[in-house]
Scaffold this motif. Sequence first.
Motif, short mmCIF file in Angstrom:
data_model
loop_
_atom_site.label_atom_id
_atom_site.label_comp_id
_atom_site.label_asym_id
_atom_site.label_seq_id
_atom_site.Cartn_x
_atom_site.Cartn_y
_atom_site.Cartn_z
N LYS A 127 -11.08 0.28 4.06
CA LYS A 127 -10.81 -0.87 3.19
C LYS A 127 -9.76 -1.80 3.79
CE LYS A 127 -12.30 -0.74 -0.57
NZ LYS A 127 -13.58 -1.25 -1.13
N SER A 128 -9.36 -1.55 5.04
CA SER A 128 -8.27 -2.33 5.64
C SER A 128 -8.64 -3.80 5.84
CB SER A 128 -7.84 -1.70 6.97
OG SER A 128 -8.92 -1.70 7.90
N LYS A 129 -9.93 -4.11 5.85
CA LYS A 129 -10.34 -5.51 5.98
C LYS A 129 -10.18 -6.26 4.67
CE LYS A 129 -13.67 -4.70 9.71
NZ LYS A 129 -15.10 -4.81 10.13
N ASP A 130 -10.06 -5.49 3.57
CA ASP A 130 -9.96 -6.12 2.25
C ASP A 130 -8.52 -6.34 1.80
OD1 ASP A 130 -12.76 -5.96 2.11
OD2 ASP A 130 -12.68 -3.95 1.23
N THR A 131 -7.58 -5.59 2.39
CA THR A 131 -6.18 -5.71 1.99
C THR A 131 -5.28 -5.30 3.15
OG1 THR A 131 -4.47 -4.96 0.43
CG2 THR A 131 -6.17 -3.36 1.04
N ASP A 132 -4.07 -5.85 3.19
CA ASP A 132 -3.11 -5.46 4.23
C ASP A 132 -2.02 -4.56 3.68
OD1 ASP A 132 -1.68 -7.22 2.70
OD2 ASP A 132 -1.24 -8.63 4.33
N TRP A 133 -2.16 -4.13 2.40
CA TRP A 133 -1.14 -3.31 1.75
C TRP A 133 -1.79 -2.07 1.14
CZ3 TRP A 133 1.97 -5.09 -3.19
CH2 TRP A 133 2.97 -4.14 -3.47
N VAL A 134 -1.30 -0.91 1.51
CA VAL A 134 -1.83 0.35 0.98
C VAL A 134 -0.67 1.20 0.47
CG1 VAL A 134 -1.71 1.68 3.14
CG2 VAL A 134 -3.45 2.25 1.44
N GLY A 135 -0.95 1.99 -0.54
CA GLY A 135 0.05 2.91 -1.09
C GLY A 135 -0.41 4.35 -0.94
N LEU A 136 0.55 5.25 -0.91
CA LEU A 136 0.27 6.68 -0.84
C LEU A 136 1.17 7.38 -1.85
CD1 LEU A 136 -1.17 9.08 0.58
CD2 LEU A 136 0.77 9.14 2.16
N CYS A 137 0.57 8.11 -2.79
CA CYS A 137 1.34 8.88 -3.76
C CYS A 137 1.51 10.30 -3.22
CB CYS A 137 0.64 8.89 -5.11
SG CYS A 137 1.62 9.69 -6.40
N ASP A 138 2.73 10.64 -2.85
CA ASP A 138 3.03 11.92 -2.22
C ASP A 138 4.31 12.48 -2.83
OD1 ASP A 138 3.19 14.10 -0.52
OD2 ASP A 138 3.95 12.95 1.17
N PRO A 139 4.25 12.98 -4.08
CA PRO A 139 5.47 13.38 -4.79
C PRO A 139 6.34 14.37 -4.04
CG PRO A 139 3.60 13.34 -6.29
CD PRO A 139 3.04 13.15 -4.91
N GLU A 140 5.74 15.32 -3.32
CA GLU A 140 6.52 16.38 -2.67
C GLU A 140 6.78 16.13 -1.19
OE1 GLU A 140 4.90 20.20 -3.46
OE2 GLU A 140 4.83 19.90 -5.62
N LEU A 158 -4.19 -0.95 -3.39
CA LEU A 158 -5.00 0.21 -2.98
C LEU A 158 -4.07 1.40 -2.77
CD1 LEU A 158 -7.79 1.30 -2.01
CD2 LEU A 158 -7.14 0.55 0.29
N ILE A 159 -4.36 2.50 -3.46
CA ILE A 159 -3.47 3.67 -3.42
C ILE A 159 -4.30 4.93 -3.21
CG2 ILE A 159 -1.74 5.01 -4.68
CD1 ILE A 159 -1.36 2.42 -6.40
N GLY A 160 -3.82 5.80 -2.33
CA GLY A 160 -4.47 7.08 -2.10
C GLY A 160 -3.62 8.21 -2.64
N ALA A 161 -4.25 9.28 -3.11
CA ALA A 161 -3.52 10.45 -3.62
C ALA A 161 -4.38 11.69 -3.48
CB ALA A 161 -3.14 10.24 -5.09
N MET A 162 -3.74 12.80 -3.12
CA MET A 162 -4.44 14.07 -3.03
C MET A 162 -4.49 14.79 -4.38
SD MET A 162 -5.55 14.44 0.06
CE MET A 162 -5.89 16.20 0.14
N GLU A 163 -3.66 14.36 -5.29
CA GLU A 163 -3.64 14.91 -6.64
C GLU A 163 -3.18 13.82 -7.58
OE1 GLU A 163 0.78 16.96 -6.40
OE2 GLU A 163 -1.00 18.16 -6.00
N ALA A 164 -3.37 14.04 -8.88
CA ALA A 164 -3.01 13.01 -9.85
C ALA A 164 -1.53 12.66 -9.77
CB ALA A 164 -3.35 13.48 -11.26
N PRO A 165 -1.19 11.38 -9.70
CA PRO A 165 0.22 10.98 -9.68
C PRO A 165 0.93 11.45 -10.96
CG PRO A 165 -1.19 9.16 -9.03
CD PRO A 165 -2.09 10.22 -9.56
N PRO A 166 2.21 11.77 -10.88
CA PRO A 166 2.95 12.18 -12.08
C PRO A 166 3.09 11.01 -13.05
CG PRO A 166 4.44 11.92 -10.22
CD PRO A 166 3.06 11.80 -9.66
#
Length: 219
Positions: free
Chosen positions: A68-81, A137-145
Motif C-alpha cells: 500500500k506504499s503507493k497509496d500513502t507515505d505514512w504507516v503506523g505500527l501498534c506494538d505495545p510490548e 494505515l496501521i498494522g498490528a499483530m494483535e488488537a491494540p489496547p
Amino acid sequence: ECIAQGESILILHPGRKPNWSKLARKTGQYASRVVLGKGISLPKERPWKQQDFSKQKEKILLNTLCSKSKDTDWVGLCDPEGKLTMLAWELAQCFPRVTVWCEFKERYQPLCDILMKELGAAIELTNSREGMMGCPLIGAMEAPPFRCQWDGLLLLVGRTELPTLSGELQQELSFPVPTDVREAAPADVDPMELYLAILKEKRQVLPADFCYILQEKKT
C-alpha cells in the motif's frame, strides 16, 4: 477426543477435559507438530509443542503494508510490548514516515539510533492515547489496547476480538489458502496456521511477496 492427521500435522480439539498423557501415547512424534483449535492450551512439558508462525505472519503483514506504499507515505505500527522492532525497520525502508505505538519506547531506542545513522531516517514513537490519530494505515499483530486510539485503516493479523470504538475502520485480512487445506481445517482451527504448518513440514517457503487479501469492513 478427536485427532485428525494430515501431511504429518496433528490437529487437536480434544474436548473439555483432555487426558494429555493418553493423547501423548496416541500421537507419538506428532505431539511436536501440533496445530490447535481455538481456546486450547497445550501442557508445557514434553512431548507437546505448538507450532509458532509469528515470524511468517510478521513477514506477510510487512508485505501487505508495503503493497500500500503507493497509496500513502505514512504507516503506523501498534506494538505495545516492543517486540516488532525488525518489522518497524523494514517499514522504515518502505515508507517516509513511520509511527510506532509502544508502551516501552526505550526498546526502540537502538533501532532509532541505527536508522538515523545508516538511513538518516527517524521513527516516531508514542504511547499517548491519541498518538495514532490521523495515521491512514496501521498494522498490528494483535488488537491494540483500549488506550491506543486510531481513525485510519487497521490491518489486524489473526483471530482477535477488536475493541469497539466509534468510527473505526478495520481491514479484515484473509489468507489465500488452497481450497483443499481450507476445506480440511475444522471450524475452530485457523486455516492459515494449518497451511503454514504444512509448508513447514514440506520444507517449503512462502513467496517473498506473499500478501493477505484485503476485504474492507466497517466496525
